[in-house]
Scaffold this motif. Structure first.
Motif, PDB file in Angstrom:
ATOM      1  N   CYS A  29       0.816  -1.214   0.000  1.00 30.54           N
ATOM      2  CA  CYS A  29       0.000   0.000   0.000  1.00 30.54           C
ATOM      3  C   CYS A  29       0.856   1.273   0.000  1.00 30.54           C
ATOM      4  CB  CYS A  29      -0.904  -0.014   1.236  1.00 30.54           C
ATOM      5  SG  CYS A  29      -2.046   1.371   1.345  1.00 30.54           S
ATOM      6  N   ASP A  33       0.161   4.061   1.224  1.00 34.18           N
ATOM      7  CA  ASP A  33       0.041   4.830   2.464  1.00 34.18           C
ATOM      8  C   ASP A  33       1.306   4.607   3.303  1.00 34.18           C
ATOM      9  OD1 ASP A  33      -2.274   6.072   4.476  1.00 34.18           O
ATOM     10  OD2 ASP A  33      -0.706   4.946   5.502  1.00 34.18           O
ATOM     11  N   CYS A  70       0.890   2.099   6.262  1.00 38.25           N
ATOM     12  CA  CYS A  70       0.135   0.867   6.024  1.00 38.25           C
ATOM     13  C   CYS A  70       1.012  -0.155   5.314  1.00 38.25           C
ATOM     14  CB  CYS A  70      -1.099   1.175   5.178  1.00 38.25           C
ATOM     15  SG  CYS A  70      -2.090  -0.288   4.830  1.00 38.25           S
ATOM     16  N   CYS A  79      -4.470  -0.172  -0.474  1.00 36.96           N
ATOM     17  CA  CYS A  79      -5.033  -1.488  -0.159  1.00 36.96           C
ATOM     18  C   CYS A  79      -6.530  -1.434   0.066  1.00 36.96           C
ATOM     19  CB  CYS A  79      -4.342  -2.064   1.071  1.00 36.96           C
ATOM     20  SG  CYS A  79      -4.777  -1.233   2.609  1.00 36.96           S
ATOM     21  N   SER A  80      -7.053  -0.252   0.394  1.00 39.46           N
ATOM     22  CA  SER A  80      -8.460  -0.146   0.789  1.00 39.46           C
ATOM     23  C   SER A  80      -8.964   1.255   0.489  1.00 39.46           C
ATOM     24  CB  SER A  80      -8.589  -0.407   2.296  1.00 39.46           C
ATOM     25  OG  SER A  80      -7.861   0.579   3.007  1.00 39.46           O
ATOM     26  N   CYS A 101      -7.583   3.710   3.115  1.00 41.43           N
ATOM     27  CA  CYS A 101      -6.257   4.277   2.824  1.00 41.43           C
ATOM     28  C   CYS A 101      -6.323   5.270   1.658  1.00 41.43           C
ATOM     29  CB  CYS A 101      -5.259   3.164   2.507  1.00 41.43           C
ATOM     30  SG  CYS A 101      -4.605   2.364   3.989  1.00 41.43           S
TER      31      CYS A 101
HETATM   32 ZN    ZN Z   1      -3.377   0.606   3.098  1.00 42.52          ZN
END
Ligand code: ZN
Ligand code: ZN
Length: 180
Positions: free
Chosen positions: A137, A139, A142, A158-159, A162
């Motif tokens: 990721c 971020d 993260c 990843c999400s 984030c």
């Molecule tokens: Zn992430």
């Protein structure tokens, strides 16, 4: 290169399993294992006991290492995993899912099937020189895995959590520099 639907599904399931180990861990109960299993449309044997949950949790670092490996290292890891699991690829069509490959029998323990399915999927990525679809990721704080199946390779987080956090941070940085 176009990835087969079962390759994509296996990668997504493996990435979700690995990411469940982030803090806070989201694979701590049989119910959470059930949710992961259902989301990824797994079929076949479920023990739903402590051992199965422990095995799923314990395999996460192994899968993470495989999914983030350099291509040449990944090839060796895939070969080892498939040999140790005595994988035997077979085409199947079941439960409304069109022809796809299973490389271990449906009555094998779930964790072994996850290992083999992930190894088979990574074999596709190695052959197609597509390991770059997997990354960490973007971020800063993260460690989540990112599986980028987009055509234009645009996925960096990843999400959505984030992605949104970083969009807000970028917006604030732009606002600050506009005022300066
Ligand atoms: Zn992430
Ligand atoms: Zn199947």
């Amino acid at each position: 290169m176009l990835l087969a639907h079962d390759t994509e599904a296996a990668l997504q399931a493996a990435v979700d399993l690995v990411n469940s180990g982030a803090d806070p861990d989201t694979l701590t109960s049989t119910d959470e294992a059930d949710a992961w299993y259902a989301k990824h449309r797994y079929t076949g044997r479920r023990d739903r006991d402590r051992q199965e949950l422990a095995d799923l949790r314990a395999v996460r670092p192994t899968l993470r290492a495989l999914l983030l490996a350099e291509r040449d290292d990944a090839a060796g890891m895939v070969n080892r995993m498939l040999a140790e699991s005595r994988a035997m690829p077979q085409l199947l069509r079941h439960d409304g899912i069109d022809w796809h490959v299973h490389a271990v029998a449906a009555d094998e323990p779930l964790v072994r099937r996850v290992i083999v399915e992930t190894a088979m999927a990574v074999a596709d990525l190695v052959r197609g020189d597509e390991m770059s679809r997997l990354s960490v990721c973007a971020d800063d704080n993260c460690e989540g895995l990112v599986l980028d199946l987009t055509r234009n390779r645009s996925r960096r987080f990843c999400s959505t959590t984030c992605a949104n956090r970083n969009a807000v941070a970028a917006y604030r940085a732009r606002a600050r520099s506009a005022r300066a």
